[in-house]
Scaffold this motif. Structure first.
Motif: not given
Length: 150
Positions: A7, A9, A46-47
C-alpha cells in the motif's frame, strides 16, 4: 528479483515523484500531482494505491481510487529496468483486491492512444478496450497544467 508490493503512503511521495520524472512521455499535473494533491488523493483513498519497492527504491506505482461503484487507476508506471518482470501485473492485482475489499466490483483506466507499451500491457493481462464510449473532460482549474516528460 525481490520486489515488495504494498500500500502506498504519503511517505512514498518523493520516491514516486522521482519515478514519474524518470519516465519519458509521462504526464504530470502541476496541482493534482503535487505533494498536496497526492496527499488529498490518499486521504480520500487510503488503502487502494500501491507501490513496488526494491531496496528502498520505488520502482512502480499506481494511484488507485474509487467513487463507491467503479475503481480508477491513475499513473500506472514501472521503472524501465523493472519492466517485463511481473511488477505491473502484481501491482494491478494488489490494487484490485483492495478495491474488492471495499465492495467495488469494476475498475477502469485511461491509457493514451500513443502509449503503445501501456496499451499492449493492459491487453496482454486481460483488460478490455472500450470502443463504445467517448471520454470527455471539463477543466475546472486552468492552473492545473499537465507537462509531459521529454
Amino acid at each position: 528479483m525481490k520486489i515488495l508490493v504494498r500500500e502506498m503512503t504519503l511517505e512514498d511521495y518523493d520516491g514516486v515523484y522521482k519515478l514519474w520524472m524518470s519516465i519519458q512521455g509521462f504526464g504530470i499535473r502541476s496541482i493534482d500531482d503535487s505533494r498536496e494533491g497526492v496527499e488529498r488523493f490518499l486521504k480520500r483513498n487510503p488503502t487502494t494505491s500501491v507501490v513496488a519497492e526494491q531496496n528502498g527504491r520505488i520502482v512502480g506505482s499506481i494511484l488507485c481510487g474509487h467513487d463507491g461503484r467503479t475503481g480508477f487507476f491513475y499513473h500506472v508506471c514501472v521503472a524501465k529496468d523493472y519492466r517485463q518482470h511481473g511488477v505491473g501485473h502484481r501491482m494491478a492485482h494488489f490494487a484490485m483486491r483492495a478495491l474488492q475489499a471495499e465492495g467495488v466490483n469494476k475498475v477502469s483506466l485511461i491509457a493514451f492512444k500513443s502509449n503503445d507499451l501501456g496499451n499492449a500491457f493492459w491487453r496482454n493481462v486481460g483488460w478490455t478496450e472500450r470502443t463504445d464510449v467517448n471520454y470527455y473532460d471539463f477543466i475546472l482549474n486552468e492552473e492545473n497544467i499537465t507537462r509531459f516528460n521529454q
